[in-house]
Design an enzyme around this catalytic site. Structure first.
Site, PDB file in Angstrom:
ATOM      1  N   HIS B 209       0.839  -1.202   0.000  1.00 25.59           N
ATOM      2  CA  HIS B 209       0.000   0.000   0.000  1.00 25.59           C
ATOM      3  C   HIS B 209       0.873   1.250   0.000  1.00 25.59           C
ATOM      4  O   HIS B 209       1.940   1.274   0.601  1.00 25.59           O
ATOM      5  CB  HIS B 209      -0.925  -0.004   1.227  1.00 25.59           C
ATOM      6  CG  HIS B 209      -1.944  -1.107   1.164  1.00 25.59           C
ATOM      7  ND1 HIS B 209      -2.690  -1.486   2.240  1.00 25.59           N
ATOM      8  CD2 HIS B 209      -2.315  -1.902   0.145  1.00 25.59           C
ATOM      9  CE1 HIS B 209      -3.493  -2.476   1.879  1.00 25.59           C
ATOM     10  NE2 HIS B 209      -3.272  -2.747   0.612  1.00 25.59           N
ATOM     11  N   LEU B 211       1.060   5.805  -0.950  1.00 26.34           N
ATOM     12  CA  LEU B 211       0.510   7.101  -1.340  1.00 26.34           C
ATOM     13  C   LEU B 211       1.592   7.748  -2.191  1.00 26.34           C
ATOM     14  O   LEU B 211       2.743   7.834  -1.766  1.00 26.34           O
ATOM     15  CB  LEU B 211       0.238   7.913  -0.076  1.00 26.34           C
ATOM     16  CG  LEU B 211       0.225   9.433  -0.134  1.00 26.34           C
ATOM     17  CD1 LEU B 211      -0.844   9.935  -1.081  1.00 26.34           C
ATOM     18  CD2 LEU B 211      -0.034   9.979   1.258  1.00 26.34           C
ATOM     19  N   HIS B 240      -3.210   3.853  -2.671  1.00 26.40           N
ATOM     20  CA  HIS B 240      -3.461   2.420  -2.858  1.00 26.40           C
ATOM     21  C   HIS B 240      -3.657   1.789  -1.484  1.00 26.40           C
ATOM     22  O   HIS B 240      -2.711   1.678  -0.703  1.00 26.40           O
ATOM     23  CB  HIS B 240      -2.263   1.763  -3.569  1.00 26.40           C
ATOM     24  CG  HIS B 240      -2.397   0.271  -3.702  1.00 26.40           C
ATOM     25  ND1 HIS B 240      -1.350  -0.596  -3.558  1.00 26.40           N
ATOM     26  CD2 HIS B 240      -3.471  -0.502  -3.974  1.00 26.40           C
ATOM     27  CE1 HIS B 240      -1.757  -1.844  -3.737  1.00 26.40           C
ATOM     28  NE2 HIS B 240      -3.050  -1.812  -3.984  1.00 26.40           N
ATOM     29  N   HIS B 332      -9.581  -3.505  -6.967  1.00 25.47           N
ATOM     30  CA  HIS B 332      -9.058  -4.634  -7.753  1.00 25.47           C
ATOM     31  C   HIS B 332      -9.069  -5.957  -6.986  1.00 25.47           C
ATOM     32  O   HIS B 332      -8.494  -6.938  -7.467  1.00 25.47           O
ATOM     33  CB  HIS B 332      -7.665  -4.315  -8.325  1.00 25.47           C
ATOM     34  CG  HIS B 332      -6.695  -3.725  -7.343  1.00 25.47           C
ATOM     35  ND1 HIS B 332      -6.048  -2.537  -7.562  1.00 25.47           N
ATOM     36  CD2 HIS B 332      -6.264  -4.163  -6.152  1.00 25.47           C
ATOM     37  CE1 HIS B 332      -5.251  -2.268  -6.539  1.00 25.47           C
ATOM     38  NE2 HIS B 332      -5.373  -3.245  -5.678  1.00 25.47           N
ATOM     39  N   GLY B 382       2.229   1.053 -10.703  1.00 25.09           N
ATOM     40  CA  GLY B 382       3.485   0.416 -11.117  1.00 25.09           C
ATOM     41  C   GLY B 382       4.362   0.205  -9.904  1.00 25.09           C
ATOM     42  O   GLY B 382       3.936  -0.387  -8.920  1.00 25.09           O
ATOM     43  N   SER B 388       3.443   4.557 -13.115  1.00 20.85           N
ATOM     44  CA  SER B 388       2.102   3.984 -13.074  1.00 20.85           C
ATOM     45  C   SER B 388       1.393   4.409 -14.353  1.00 20.85           C
ATOM     46  O   SER B 388       1.911   5.253 -15.098  1.00 20.85           O
ATOM     47  CB  SER B 388       1.345   4.491 -11.849  1.00 20.85           C
ATOM     48  OG  SER B 388       1.961   4.019 -10.664  1.00 20.85           O
ATOM     49  N   HIS B 407      -3.969  -4.760 -12.688  1.00 17.40           N
ATOM     50  CA  HIS B 407      -4.038  -3.827 -11.553  1.00 17.40           C
ATOM     51  C   HIS B 407      -2.674  -3.252 -11.206  1.00 17.40           C
ATOM     52  O   HIS B 407      -2.580  -2.306 -10.438  1.00 17.40           O
ATOM     53  CB  HIS B 407      -4.655  -4.500 -10.335  1.00 17.40           C
ATOM     54  CG  HIS B 407      -3.705  -5.320  -9.512  1.00 17.40           C
ATOM     55  ND1 HIS B 407      -2.892  -6.304 -10.025  1.00 17.40           N
ATOM     56  CD2 HIS B 407      -3.440  -5.296  -8.181  1.00 17.40           C
ATOM     57  CE1 HIS B 407      -2.192  -6.849  -9.049  1.00 17.40           C
ATOM     58  NE2 HIS B 407      -2.499  -6.256  -7.924  1.00 17.40           N
ATOM     59  N   GLY B 408      -1.630  -3.846 -11.749  1.00 22.80           N
ATOM     60  CA  GLY B 408      -0.296  -3.358 -11.409  1.00 22.80           C
ATOM     61  C   GLY B 408       0.742  -4.001 -12.301  1.00 22.80           C
ATOM     62  O   GLY B 408       0.412  -4.554 -13.364  1.00 22.80           O
ATOM     63  N   ALA B 409       2.001  -3.937 -11.859  1.00 23.77           N
ATOM     64  CA  ALA B 409       3.068  -4.536 -12.649  1.00 23.77           C
ATOM     65  C   ALA B 409       3.086  -6.051 -12.450  1.00 23.77           C
ATOM     66  O   ALA B 409       3.376  -6.815 -13.371  1.00 23.77           O
ATOM     67  CB  ALA B 409       4.406  -3.940 -12.237  1.00 23.77           C
TER      68      ALA B 409
END
Lengths: 145, 484
Positions: B209, B211, B240, B332, B382, B388, B407-409
């Site tokens: 998580h 910011l 996140h 997600h 990212g 990202s 949702h991400g890398a």
């Protein structure tokens, strides 16, 4: 291999934990030690606060998950970080299995410098409690980080 | 090791044909290199993302395919990046398809401030965000609630936090579901889950998580970017996080319920990780009602954080509260009843997304009116050292993935490997050389989240765009990162 002990197992997103010992109770203690070692440097923590934990389940694997998740929840609600856990009793009952244990640690504020990672939950992924070759007991699962 | 047959459908899509106990095929969005890497990882590893795709395909009532987005990596039961849609009458609900961090997601806000101003003050800004945004293990929020108030929050979601003074009314139009899903039932959530959450509303958490303060450094789709109100040089803040301890405890509580339900209803699950209950069963209904409460909890959490972050920007950079506009917020780790066309017939399906983002195409009524002409923003986190992305959903995505994307890398290295390879202080120094200011509550956590522990997000995004499932709109470079 030592008669009792624990280790973490590689898992890309999360972490596997495994504890072993001569009895299910020892294996549970060691699995708990593996999980608590992810949360904080256990050797840097005191044991001034203690919490009694009692959980039931229909089978040993379910009991392991209940036990580990109880440790996570109790630490969270009481703002504690546990350093060690002793299983006081682990026995088969008419409904299944029951565990009584004592977890010892310190307040979150005291533990701050030793904190490592938050463990969200003990999952049923790869979870099992079994006796290997009629000898040592192994308790394992994946914890969600 | 179970043998897995893979067929190349096209450059960016691979299929595990339907065989044996599978009810549908498995489909994985990946380029050849990623597929070879996934196959290579199978040897000697206990947990295997391709096998998880196949196992999900064996669940009853699954429709079309067991899907994995390009950020696929092993999860528990479902792979991360996994999507499964189930018929409400014949299908099941599985905890592994939602995870323990229910409705974990991303909110991105656009800040009315120039990049030069951020660059000039970013150390001060990072320090203020680190000090004032509760994060890390055991952190507590400023909003301490009683049980009755928690129940209200679980029903009203982001609106509850808004009414308590966090954020602005205009935010909610740009939050998925308006920040509140119907059908959340607090009576299906244990007292322990509520106890654990009382002090955690408005906290970022830890682990992955974060910011971030970011800068739009590339725009790929001018029309969509204009609709989203962004341009090169725009400053964004992304949060996140998810439903915190409440979500974790809901997952824990229902894990044993669904394990028993799997036996009771004789659901043939290939692995115990996939403990599931029929959607229409009492156990399934209660779990879904609890998940909805968890979804609302996450909406409230991000709404509360948005208010706290606005205050920091006001105090440090004199940005007025209304000078931070919510671009979008989307989860997600979710479970949602949605309408999708299957075999030419529109039907209601229960869609599980575990580490996958809803990515609806233009025209869907769920999308805010302002964006409806271009499609739903898809927020892709990212790494703190790379970038990202903001993507947009496509019609092809609706047809192939039930309107889902990455949702991400996606992790490349295990956490253990990352801890062996990186040191928290080294990560901070490396990012500092790249002009990124990082503040973290845990050095170990920072090492685990090192940029090198993740796949190349540019390639992961390119796979989804190459497959036509989502399209790039803009790239965001991190300037400031606060980790839990």
């Amino acid at each position: 291999m030592e008669p009792r002990g624990h280790e973490t197992i590689d898992h890309t997103a999360d972490m596997g934990i495994r504890g072993w010992g001569a009895t299910p109770a020892e294996a549970f203690e060691e699995a708990a030690a593996a999980m608590l070692g992810l949360v904080a440097e256990r050797s840097a923590l005191g044991t001034s606060s203690s919490v009694r934990i009692q959980r039931r389940a229909r089978d040993l694997t379910g009991l392991l998950l209940e036990f580990l998740n109880a440790l996570i929840a109790e630490a969270d609600v009481r703002a504690l970080v546990f350093a060690e856990v002793a299983v006081d009793a682990l026995s088969e009952r008419s409904f299944g299995w029951e565990i009584e244990a004592t977890a010892k640690g310190v307040s979150m504020a005291e533990a701050r410098a030793a904190l490592l990672i938050e463990v969200k939950a003990a999952t049923c992924c790869g979870a099992s409690v079994r006796r290997e070759n009629g000898e040592r007991w192994i308790a394992r699962c994946v914890v969600d980080l | 090791m179970a043998r897995i047959e893979l067929i190349r459908v096209h450059e960016y899509l691979w299929e595990i044909p339907k065989t044996g106990a599978m009810n549908v095929p498995g489909r994985i969005y990946a380029d050849r290199e990623s597929i070879e890497s996934l196959l290579g990882e199978r040897a000697g590893k206990e947990w295997d993302a391709l096998l998880q795709v196949r196992n999900v395909a064996c669940l009853p009532g699954i429709e079309r395919a067991s899907l994995a987005m390009a950020d696929i990596h092993p999860g528990y039961g479902f792979p991360i990046g996994g999507v499964g849609a189930f018929d409400p009458e014949t299908g099941v609900v599985a905890i592994a398809g939602v995870g323990f961090d229910i409705n974990c997601g991303v909110r991105t806000m656009i800040v009315d401030v120039r990049r030069e101003e951020i660059e000039r003050r970013k150390v001060e800004l990072a320090d203020a965000l680190f000090r004032r945004i509760p994060a890390g293990i055991g952190s507590t929020g400023s909003l301490t609630l009683a049980t009755r108030e928690i129940d209200e929050l679980l029903v009203r979601g982001a609106r509850y936090a808004l009414d308590r003074g966090y954020g602005l009314p205009g935010d909610l139009e740009y939050v998925e579901e308006g920040g509140c899903v119907d059908g959340a039932d607090p009576s299906c959530v244990s007292a322990l889950a509520k106890d654990r959450q009382m002090k955690q509303v408005g906290t970022l958490g830890s682990g992955n998580h974060y910011l971030e303060v970011q800068c739009v450094d590339a725009v790929y789709d001018a029309e969509a970017a204009a609709a989203f109100g962004i341009a090169e040089g725009s400053i964004a803040v992304s949060i996140h996080t998810g439903s915190r301890a409440l979500g974790h405890q809901i997952g824990t509580d229902y894990q044993s319920v669904l394990r028993r339900a799997s036996e009771k209803y004789r659901i043939s699950v290939p692995e115990e990780d996939l403990a599931a209950a029929p959607i229409a069963s009492p156990e399934g209904k209660r779990y879904i009602a609890a998940v909805k409460a968890g979804i609302n909890c996450a909406f409230a959490n991000r709404q509360a954080l948005s208010g706290l972050i606005r205050n920091v920007f006001r105090d440090v950079l004199a940005v007025p509260l209304a000078g931070m506009r919510t671009l979008y917020e989307v989860g997600h780790n979710n479970l949602k009843l949605e309408r999708h066309a299957v075999g030419g017939v529109e039907r209601e399906l229960l869609v599980h997304r575990k580490g996958a983002t809803r990515a609806f195409a233009a025209g869907r009524p769920e999308i805010p009116e302002r964006y409806r002409g271009v499609g739903q923003p898809v927020l892709v986190g990212g790494t703190m050292g790379t970038c990202s992305f903001i993507l947009v959903g496509t019609e092809r995505g609706m047809e192939e993935t039930f309107g889902s994307s990455i949702h991400g890398a996606g992790r490349r290295k295990s956490r253990k490997q990352a801890l062996r390879d990186y040191r928290g202080d080294g990560v901070i120094a490396e990012l500092d050389r790249g002009g990124i200011v990082v503040r973290a509550h845990s050095r170990a956590g920072l090492a685990e989240e090192a940029p090198g522990a993740y796949k190349d997000v540019e390639r992961v995004v390119a796979v989804m765009e190459g497959a036509g499932v989502s399209r790039r709109v803009a790239r965001l470079r991190p300037l400031v990162c606060v980790k839990g």
